[in-house]
Scaffold this motif. Structure first.
Motif, PDB file in Angstrom:
ATOM      1  N   ALA A   1       0.808  -1.225   0.000  1.00 47.22           N
ATOM      2  CA  ALA A   1       0.000   0.000   0.000  1.00 47.22           C
ATOM      3  C   ALA A   1       0.837   1.269   0.000  1.00 47.22           C
ATOM      4  O   ALA A   1       0.361   2.327  -0.430  1.00 47.22           O
ATOM      5  N   THR A   2       2.090   1.200   0.482  1.00 44.71           N
ATOM      6  CA  THR A   2       2.901   2.414   0.565  1.00 44.71           C
ATOM      7  C   THR A   2       3.679   2.707  -0.717  1.00 44.71           C
ATOM      8  O   THR A   2       4.269   3.775  -0.851  1.00 44.71           O
TER       9      THR A   2
ATOM     10  N   GLN B   1      -0.373   3.110  -3.789  1.00 43.06           N
ATOM     11  CA  GLN B   1      -1.047   4.380  -3.531  1.00 43.06           C
ATOM     12  C   GLN B   1      -2.033   4.720  -4.649  1.00 43.06           C
ATOM     13  O   GLN B   1      -3.116   5.256  -4.393  1.00 43.06           O
ATOM     14  N   GLN B   2      -1.663   4.379  -5.886  1.00 45.54           N
ATOM     15  CA  GLN B   2      -2.590   4.585  -6.997  1.00 45.54           C
ATOM     16  C   GLN B   2      -3.793   3.663  -6.884  1.00 45.54           C
ATOM     17  O   GLN B   2      -4.912   4.027  -7.242  1.00 45.54           O
TER      18      GLN B   2
ATOM     19  N   LEU C   1      -5.181   2.666  -4.098  1.00 44.01           N
ATOM     20  CA  LEU C   1      -6.059   3.274  -3.101  1.00 44.01           C
ATOM     21  C   LEU C   1      -6.828   4.453  -3.690  1.00 44.01           C
ATOM     22  O   LEU C   1      -8.042   4.598  -3.474  1.00 44.01           O
ATOM     23  N   LYS C   2      -6.131   5.276  -4.424  1.00 46.95           N
ATOM     24  CA  LYS C   2      -6.781   6.434  -5.059  1.00 46.95           C
ATOM     25  C   LYS C   2      -7.865   5.979  -6.033  1.00 46.95           C
ATOM     26  O   LYS C   2      -8.963   6.546  -6.085  1.00 46.95           O
TER      27      LYS C   2
ATOM     28  N   LEU D   1      -4.657  -2.375   4.984  1.00 48.64           N
ATOM     29  CA  LEU D   1      -3.486  -1.932   4.236  1.00 48.64           C
ATOM     30  C   LEU D   1      -2.255  -2.667   4.757  1.00 48.64           C
ATOM     31  O   LEU D   1      -1.967  -2.642   5.964  1.00 48.64           O
TER      32      LEU D   1
ATOM     33  N   SER E   1       1.971  -4.094   4.082  1.00 45.92           N
ATOM     34  CA  SER E   1       3.263  -3.770   3.476  1.00 45.92           C
ATOM     35  C   SER E   1       4.339  -4.652   4.080  1.00 45.92           C
ATOM     36  O   SER E   1       4.066  -5.541   4.892  1.00 45.92           O
TER      37      SER E   1
ATOM     38  N   LYS F   1       3.293   3.064   8.975  1.00 45.61           N
ATOM     39  CA  LYS F   1       2.989   4.319   8.290  1.00 45.61           C
ATOM     40  C   LYS F   1       1.484   4.545   8.260  1.00 45.61           C
ATOM     41  O   LYS F   1       0.700   3.599   8.335  1.00 45.61           O
TER      42      LYS F   1
ATOM     43  N   LEU G   1      -1.856   6.103   6.208  1.00 40.38           N
ATOM     44  CA  LEU G   1      -2.379   6.485   4.903  1.00 40.38           C
ATOM     45  C   LEU G   1      -3.852   6.853   5.051  1.00 40.38           C
ATOM     46  O   LEU G   1      -4.567   6.307   5.898  1.00 40.38           O
TER      47      LEU G   1
ATOM     48  N   PHE H   1      -7.736   7.194   3.495  1.00 43.25           N
ATOM     49  CA  PHE H   1      -8.656   6.644   2.506  1.00 43.25           C
ATOM     50  C   PHE H   1     -10.071   7.061   2.885  1.00 43.25           C
ATOM     51  O   PHE H   1     -10.518   6.811   4.003  1.00 43.25           O
TER      52      PHE H   1
END
Length: 351
Positions: A13-14, A19-20, A22-23, A37, A39, A46, A48, A50
């Protein structure tokens, strides 16, 4: 009855593609009940965002997949090979954005505009093709449907983001150094683990991935083999030359193809492309209208232009194809696969 919401995991996810993903999930309003998420241990912890909520990234372990319906993987082939079998054991349907399973017998390699029905044969994992392959087959599929395909020769002009965030950062640092009259350091491209490294700033590197015994690189062989598998054309004549350019995001391709049937014109080819799913035709040479990365990045479509008939072969054509390698080439195609799984009712657990 079709389930309305799904427990979704994003592995890697990082990273840039994660990241794309998730977007894209957010923009598409994918029906999520619970989001996990995941990793590597190094990136775990980390935060993030959403849909306005903050999530803490967790280390991916086999137990992470308990209760998950669908997992999108983009954390490297070794992670996929280790964790996807564990996820499948727990009833998860996995969409893998690495090359780990792409050419495995029985694993669907899917671009929804081309071979969506191959999803019906999945056994827990669906492979997302190579970014440069995806945009090419989307552009070629309407031609194949109408006229068949005999031959494809492609030269790619690929963005640095395809090699990861480290490569992008190195390109930026090299550019600054050269403009300041300093020496550019190279430690990442063309392949971080290879013997030599070259600057990408103000350069073109005719190597993406490692060389094979036949003189082609692994990236080139991926395009060749994946295209045959996706399009169900094992005897297609195809060759590729893959080149890295100092562009952050957006792959471009010069494609020469020969149709099986004679009689098609450039106007016929353009007409087929203009009506094709996932394709935007930008082809008006008189007004200098053609695809470019500066206008394609951030958009999910594959953009096609400069369509023209070969001067020597009546069944030969040339085209210029551009797409966002992090979107259609990775994140968007993965989410499309997930949406197709729902549409085809392939995510429901069997009683």
């Amino acid at each position: 009855m079709t389930k309305q919401n799904y427990q979704v995991a994003v592995v890697g996810a990082t990273g840039a593609v994660g990241q794309q993903m998730l977007k894209t999930l957010e923009e598409r309003q994918f029906p999520i009940s619970t989001l996990t998420l995941l990793s590597s241990k190094r990136s775990a912890g980390k935060s993030l965002s959403f849909q306005g909520k903050t999530y803490t990234v967790e280390e991916a372990t086999p137990e992470s997949f308990e209760g998950v319906d669908i997992a999108l993987f983009s954390a490297g082939g070794s992670v996929s090979k280790a964790l996807i079998p564990e996820a499948i054991k727990r009833g998860v349907v996995c969409v893998d954005n690495t090359s780990a399973f792409r050419m495995d017998e029985g694993v669907p390699l899917v671009v929804p505009e081309v071979n969506e029905n191959d999803l019906r044969n999945h056994k827990g994992v669906i492979a997302n093709p190579n970014c440069s392959t995806i945009q090419m087959v989307v552009a070629l599929e309407p031609i194949r449907q109408a006229y068949g395909l005999n031959k494809v020769v492609v030269s790619t002009y690929q963005a640095v983001s395809g090699a990861g965030l480290d490569a992008v950062e190195e390109m930026e640092e090299q550019t600054k150094a050269i403009l300041a009259g300093e020496t550019a350091e190279a430690n990442v491209l063309p392949v971080s683990g290879d013997k030599k490294h070259y600057q990408i700033a103000f350069n073109a590197i005719p190597q993406i991935d490692v060389f094979q015994d036949n003189g082609f690189t692994y990236e080139e062989m991926k395009m060749i083999n994946e295209t045959k598998k996706i399009m169900h054309l094992p005897n297609l004549e195809i060759a590729a030359t893959c080149v890295r350019l100092p562009i952050e995001t957006g792959h471009s391709e010069s494609i020469y193809f020969e149709t099986e049937q004679a009689g098609a014109t450039a106007a016929d080819v353009k007409a087929r492309l203009s009506d094709a799913a996932g394709v935007t035709l930008q082809d008006d040479p008189t007004n200098q209208v053609y695809p470019m990365v500066t206008t394609a990045v951030g958009k999910p479509d594959v953009f096609v232009g400069r369509v023209r008939q070969d001067l020597d072969r009546a069944n030969g054509f040339h085209a210029w194809v551009v797409s966002d390698n992090l979107l259609k080439g990775a994140a968007w195609n993965s989410v499309q696969i997930a949406e197709s799984l729902i549409k085809l009712n392939l995510l429901e657990k069997q009683a």
